[in-house]
Design a protein around this motif. Structure first.
Motif, PDB file in Angstrom:
ATOM      1  N   ARG A  70       0.871  -1.291  -0.007  1.00  0.00           N
ATOM      2  CA  ARG A  70      -0.014   0.196   0.074  1.00  0.00           C
ATOM      3  C   ARG A  70       0.844   1.243  -0.058  1.00  0.00           C
ATOM      4  O   ARG A  70       0.522   2.331   0.171  1.00  0.00           O
ATOM      5  CB  ARG A  70      -0.918   0.037   1.316  1.00  0.00           C
ATOM      6  N   ARG A  73       0.751   3.459   2.993  1.00  0.00           N
ATOM      7  CA  ARG A  73      -0.616   4.207   3.250  1.00  0.00           C
ATOM      8  C   ARG A  73      -1.379   3.518   4.274  1.00  0.00           C
ATOM      9  O   ARG A  73      -1.422   1.984   4.075  1.00  0.00           O
ATOM     10  CB  ARG A  73      -1.467   4.527   2.080  1.00  0.00           C
ATOM     11  N   PRO A  74      -1.950   3.958   5.409  1.00  0.00           N
ATOM     12  CA  PRO A  74      -2.738   3.125   6.455  1.00  0.00           C
ATOM     13  C   PRO A  74      -4.059   2.707   5.589  1.00  0.00           C
ATOM     14  O   PRO A  74      -4.625   3.189   4.840  1.00  0.00           O
ATOM     15  CB  PRO A  74      -3.285   3.994   7.411  1.00  0.00           C
TER      16      PRO A  74
ATOM     17  N   ASN B  26      -5.278   9.300   2.175  1.00  0.00           N
ATOM     18  CA  ASN B  26      -4.272   8.380   2.395  1.00  0.00           C
ATOM     19  C   ASN B  26      -4.900   7.027   2.363  1.00  0.00           C
ATOM     20  O   ASN B  26      -4.286   6.153   1.478  1.00  0.00           O
ATOM     21  CB  ASN B  26      -3.725   8.560   3.880  1.00  0.00           C
ATOM     22  N   SER B  27      -6.114   6.772   2.830  1.00  0.00           N
ATOM     23  CA  SER B  27      -6.849   5.258   2.711  1.00  0.00           C
ATOM     24  C   SER B  27      -6.996   5.008   1.385  1.00  0.00           C
ATOM     25  O   SER B  27      -6.815   4.001   1.010  1.00  0.00           O
ATOM     26  CB  SER B  27      -7.859   5.290   3.489  1.00  0.00           C
ATOM     27  N   ILE B  28      -7.344   5.845   0.726  1.00  0.00           N
ATOM     28  CA  ILE B  28      -7.864   5.488  -0.801  1.00  0.00           C
ATOM     29  C   ILE B  28      -6.677   5.309  -1.399  1.00  0.00           C
ATOM     30  O   ILE B  28      -6.628   4.488  -2.167  1.00  0.00           O
ATOM     31  CB  ILE B  28      -8.579   6.637  -1.421  1.00  0.00           C
ATOM     32  N   GLU B  29      -5.503   6.190  -1.272  1.00  0.00           N
ATOM     33  CA  GLU B  29      -4.415   5.865  -2.034  1.00  0.00           C
ATOM     34  C   GLU B  29      -3.848   4.606  -1.765  1.00  0.00           C
ATOM     35  O   GLU B  29      -3.396   3.851  -2.669  1.00  0.00           O
ATOM     36  CB  GLU B  29      -3.428   6.970  -1.607  1.00  0.00           C
ATOM     37  N   GLY B  30      -3.825   4.203  -0.433  1.00  0.00           N
ATOM     38  CA  GLY B  30      -3.345   2.846  -0.086  1.00  0.00           C
ATOM     39  C   GLY B  30      -4.421   1.817  -0.621  1.00  0.00           C
ATOM     40  O   GLY B  30      -3.697   1.002  -1.434  1.00  0.00           O
ATOM     41  N   ASP B  31      -5.588   1.825  -0.821  1.00  0.00           N
ATOM     42  CA  ASP B  31      -6.360   0.997  -1.450  1.00  0.00           C
ATOM     43  C   ASP B  31      -5.897   1.098  -3.018  1.00  0.00           C
ATOM     44  O   ASP B  31      -5.974  -0.149  -3.629  1.00  0.00           O
ATOM     45  CB  ASP B  31      -7.998   1.417  -1.553  1.00  0.00           C
TER      46      ASP B  31
END
Lengths: 115, 887
Positions: A70, A73-74, B26-31
């Motif tokens: 990821r 990213r959390p 951040n979370s969407i980018e992680g996804d």
């Protein structure tokens, strides 16, 4: 009726979050829906739904761990709130009620016809 | 291939990061990244890329895009509170410096505030006119005149009416000045001839009567409500008929005309009442007379018809109203075009290169012109006060800057800690700016208190009886003050804020910033302040000595015990005979103007039989006793005698010299021509009959006896018991003229009052000089206090080693004394040359020698040395044990 508003896709998302229980974050929800319902879900549509549900207070979120794939990213995990649960129950009960209200003949006839 | 080929397309990733809501980013980018990696493994990079792009594009929807107005309503309250608290603590901790800063800023601010109040007061004028943005006054100007005239030719208003770009014109012609009589009640009434359009162009409204028709009919008159109250009491004024006798009283300003024997203009019907005091306007009058009354007065030869007199532009005010959609430059073009055609064949001297220009109605109050409708402060006055205010404001602001930078060390630790805790440079700047604004607002509080003192002082200045500043403090002026203070705070705090925020946290915490920020900067500031102070000190001393010079000036005639009495239209012969009978009266004379009080009349003459240019001269119409009364000397020929032909004139020595007669004797007997022939019978010794500030000094003068033109009776009385003599004179006056009051002035007082304005200038300049010096000294005090404090230990050690007190004082004072000397070296020549610029324009001027300059330097040095010495002396007297004990 106005009290708990839940669209079809929103309900699917809520249910999926329930199914995944402690493992519900963006990508896992997407995959779960895709594999169970055999329908494509875009990241955008899903995120929009999640944000809306969070705004309504049906879901709450917390940041989880970050992994290498990821890019650091959390993950953002979602959980159903008490209000969310009520909304889901309400939605289910209204449907059940409607189901029960259908005369049996109507359905049987349909089956006969279909045959 | 790029090394980072396992990344999704960068452009789209950037795009996503740009548009996405920061909370979701951040979370969407992680996804997205996780999904991308999986897809790449499953179906290759290309497909994964394409799908990534599709996902990003599908994410571009309202609920995901960040709001444009910023997403975080961050509450900075806590931080602001901290800044405020630290600011207050710092102010309280360093009381001396806070006092210097706050007091200096407050003092200079109060002067700026006074200026703001003056401007605010003036801006309230002429705001009530509904069409104020479309109304212009027409000014007349010629290249030779010093300033444009507020007046224009009488016929201009009706001539301009033909132009389509002008909606309406109206004129106001002062000419109404006399006694109004109703039954037994008599009052002096002054005002204008006005047209019905007056009420259309201006916003004045009638308290009673119909504005549309009030000025239509001949012999109609609109009067002020005070006048109505005086004449008719509680009775209905409209429709009342009053009698008016013209006395040609001076109006609109005192120096216009002087009155004449009453001439009846007949009866006038009151058609309107106007509450003139309720309007703040450049126009003030007791009455408006309908302009349709004029033709009858022309035909009776009671009023000069100026309708076709285009050479005279000194009496009438013309106003034009433009249509809704207008263009001022078009109006200017129209006026230029008009002048070009009208003045093609007029060759009079005063209309050479004549020009008409518009002046906006709302600009009139601040834009005083020649022949204006009342006494106001000319715009140069505001610039002058503004310049003074800015100079000391700058000085105070620099004090703040200087002291803040000098004391940077006291704040270095704090800045270091803040920076370590994550404060950005920006926040430090903000902190220091908020602190300086805080100081400025505290100063504002003090300044408001100071204003309570200087406002009445300013109002009590002699000039204010003419300028009539009211200086009310309205809500809007308070807002201006608060904004002003904030601006001053920002200005003062800017440099220290930028300077202090630049510190690197490590060196700040280590205390490595021990010395000299910008000593060069600070020195420059101190020198600058003292140069300004010296300039103000020298200037005020100089203006004061010029004032004293004027007050003690030898005019060349004796004004002691001469009383000038206004004739007010009475017969001179009769009155002078009566007054001459009073015991204690030495002699009685008469004249049309009072010499050296500001009024002059001109005459042009040339030697009879020659064809050269006419010579300009001033003329005073005087009785033969004039020469004795003022103790003038006849240097050639003889004096005038009563009851001889009025073709005989006296001239002064300058006239004889200027017109080519080497010896005064030679001009006696010469005949000159102007409108009539005049014969010189004597030459009078030169005396000053012009205002002393006049550039001409003494110009050619003609004295001529024509009793019918006299406006004043001048009585010379014996010096014993003047009060009794005056009461007897008044009794005699009552016998001759029971209606009008006895109006007299001592000539001495009249002469000195012409210089009162200069005294006001001295008062203002002296005050400003005082403030400038105080502020500069406070700054110096702050600097020396700081340096001596920092050097306490050094002083202690030196003392232990045996240094003398005096030697220590010298050591500590040296730096600042050098600055003081530099300031004097720069400031002295500067003040000398700058002041000579204006001084040289005066003919009657005081000698600007070394004395004044040295006195100024002495005052400055004394104050400077006192300031520096007080601190250094204290430091060197200190017991070294005290300074060395503590560590």
């Amino acid at each position: 009726m106005k009290k708990y508003q839940l669209g079809e896709f929103e309900e699917v998302v809520m249910l999926t979050v329930g199914i995944l229980y402690k493992d519900a974050y963006g990508l896992s929800i997407k995959k779960e829906i895709e594999s169970r319902l055999k329908r494509g879900v875009s990241v955008g549509a899903l995120q929009t739904a999640l944000k809306r549900l969070e705004d309504k207070g049906y879901l709450k979120s917390f940041d989880g761990e970050a992994t290498e794939e990821r890019a650091g990213r959390p993950k953002k995990y979602f959980q159903i709130t008490a209000l969310g649960k009520k909304a889901m129950e309400y939605s289910k009960s209204t449907r059940d009620e409607l189901w029960r209200a259908i005369p049996k003949v109507a359905l049987e006839l349909k089956i006969v016809e279909a045959l | 291939m790029k090394t980072d080929s396992n990344h999704p397309p960068k452009l789209f990733l950037k795009f996503f990061r740009w548009f996405c809501h920061p909370k979701l980013k951040n979370s969407i980018e992680g996804d997205l990244m996780e999904l991308y990696q999986e897809r790449k493994v499953e179906s290759g990079k290309l497909k994964a890329d394409l799908k990534f792009v599709r996902d990003v594009l599908l994410l571009f929807r309202p609920s995901i895009i960040k709001p444009s107005g910023g997403y975080q309503q961050l509450n900075n309250y806590g931080m602001l509170k901290n800044y405020f608290k630290i600011g207050i603590r710092n102010i309280l901790k360093y009381k001396v410096f806070s006092f210097i800063n706050i007091f200096g800023l407050a003092v200079s601010m109060s002067v700026v505030m006074l200026l703001v109040l003056m401007l605010a007061d003036q801006h309230r004028y002429d705001q009530f006119h509904a069409k104020k943005d479309r109304v212009y006054r027409i000014l007349s100007s010629t290249p030779t005149g010093r300033q444009a005239y507020a007046t224009s030719p009488f016929g201009l208003a009706s001539a301009l009416r033909e132009y389509p770009i002008i909606e309406q014109t109206t004129f106001l012609s002062p000419g109404v000045g006399g006694d109004v009589l109703y039954g037994q009640k008599l009052a002096e009434m002054k005002g204008y001839f006005a047209e019905p359009a007056f009420f259309n162009v201006f916003g004045f409204e009638l308290q009673k009567g119909n504005a549309a028709s009030a000025l239509t009919n001949p012999n109609s008159i609109v009067i002020s409500s005070e006048m109505a109250h005086y004449l008719f009491g509680a009775d209905e004024p409209i429709g009342k008929v009053v009698d008016f006798s013209d006395r040609q009283l001076s109006f609109p300003i005192e120096s216009d005309g002087h009155g004449a024997p009453p001439v009846s203009w007949g009866s006038f019907t009151v058609t309107g009442v106007i509450d003139i005091t309720s309007y703040k306007s450049h126009l003030k009058f007791d009455a408006l007379m309908s302009s349709s009354s004029l033709p009858l007065l022309y035909s009776e030869r009671k009023f000069g018809d100026a309708s076709n007199d285009w050479e005279n532009y000194f009496r009438t005010y013309t106003y034009v109203l433009l249509p809704e959609k207008n263009n001022v430059s078009e109006l200017q073009n129209t006026l230029n075009d008009f002048v070009k055609r009208k003045y093609a064949d007029i060759t009079a001297e005063q209309t050479k290169d004549f020009k008409l220009e518009p002046q906006r109605l709302t600009d009139i109050q601040l834009g005083l012109r020649g022949n204006d409708t009342n006494n106001r402060m000319p715009s140069v006055g505001y610039y002058f006060i503004g310049f003074l205010a800015l100079a000391i404001l700058l000085s105070a602001v620099l004090n703040y800057t200087n002291l803040s930078v000098a004391r940077a060390l006291t704040r270095a630790r704090e800045i270091g800690v803040r920076k370590v805790n994550g404060a950005l440079k920006r926040s430090i700047v903000f902190q220091f700016l908020s602190e300086s604004v805080l100081v400025a607002w505290l100063s504002l509080g003090v300044a408001l208190l100071l204003l309570l003192v200087i406002k009445p002082a300013f109002k009590n200045l002699w000039v204010n009886q003419y300028l009539q500043f009211e200086l009310p403090q309205s809500i809007s002026t308070y807002f201006i003050f608060i904004g002003l203070a904030a601006f001053i705070g920002l200005l003062a705090g800017f440099y220290p804020a930028v300077y202090l925020s630049r510190y690197s946290p490590i060196s700040a915490l280590k205390g490595a910033i021990t010395k000299r920020g910008r000593l060069g900067f600070r020195k420059t500031v101190t020198v600058f302040q003292f140069v300004i102070s010296l300039f103000f000190i020298v200037t005020s001393i100089l203006v004061f000595s010029q004032f004293r010079y004027f007050m003690n000036f030898d005019y060349g005639f004796e004004s002691r015990n001469v009383i000038n009495i206004e004739l007010q239209g009475n017969d001179f012969q009769k009155l002078s005979t009566e007054l001459g009978n009073v015991p204690g009266v030495i002699s009685v004379s008469g004249s049309d103007i009072i010499p050296a009080t500001g009024t002059n009349n001109g005459i042009q003459l040339r030697k009879q039989g020659t064809t050269g240019e006419y010579n300009n001269a001033n003329i005073i119409i005087t009785a033969p006793q004039f020469v004795d009364n003022l103790n003038l000397k006849i240097v050639a020929g003889r004096a005038l005698v009563p009851n001889e032909s009025d073709r005989f004139i006296l001239v002064n020595e300058t006239a004889a010299k200027k017109w080519g007669y080497k010896n005064p004797q030679e001009i006696v007997g010469e005949v000159f021509e102007s409108n009539e022939t005049l014969e010189v019978i004597g030459v009078v010794k030169d005396f000053h009959y012009l205002l002393l500030i006049n550039r001409d000094g003494i110009a050619p003068l003609v004295l001529r006896n024509r009793p019918q033109q006299f406006q004043y009776v001048s009585v010379k009385i014996a010096s014993s018991n003047t009060a009794l003599t005056i009461s007897q004179l008044e009794a005699k006056w009552k016998q001759v003229d029971p209606i009008h009051s006895f109006q007299y002035k001592f000539y001495d007082d009249e002469l000195s009052s012409t210089h009162q304005a200069i005294f006001d200038l001295v008062a203002i300049l002296g005050f400003i000089a005082f403030l400038a010096v105080v502020i500069a000294c406070l700054g110096l005090l702050g600097m020396t206090t700081y340096t001596t404090e920092r050097k306490t230990k050094e002083v202690g050690i030196r003392k232990v080693m045996g240094a003398s007190e005096w030697g220590l004082v010298k050591l500590l004072s040296r730096d600042y004394s050098i600055l003081l000397i530099i300031a004097i070296v720069i400031g002295a020549p500067l003040s000398y040359f700058a002041n000579n610029l204006w001084l040289q324009t005066l003919t009657n001027r005081v000698e600007f020698g070394w004395g004044i300059l040295l006195l100024g330097i002495f005052i400055l040095s004394a104050l400077g040395v006192l300031t520096i010495g007080s601190q250094t002396w204290k430091a060197s007297k200190k017991n070294p044990v005290e300074s060395l004990r503590s560590e």
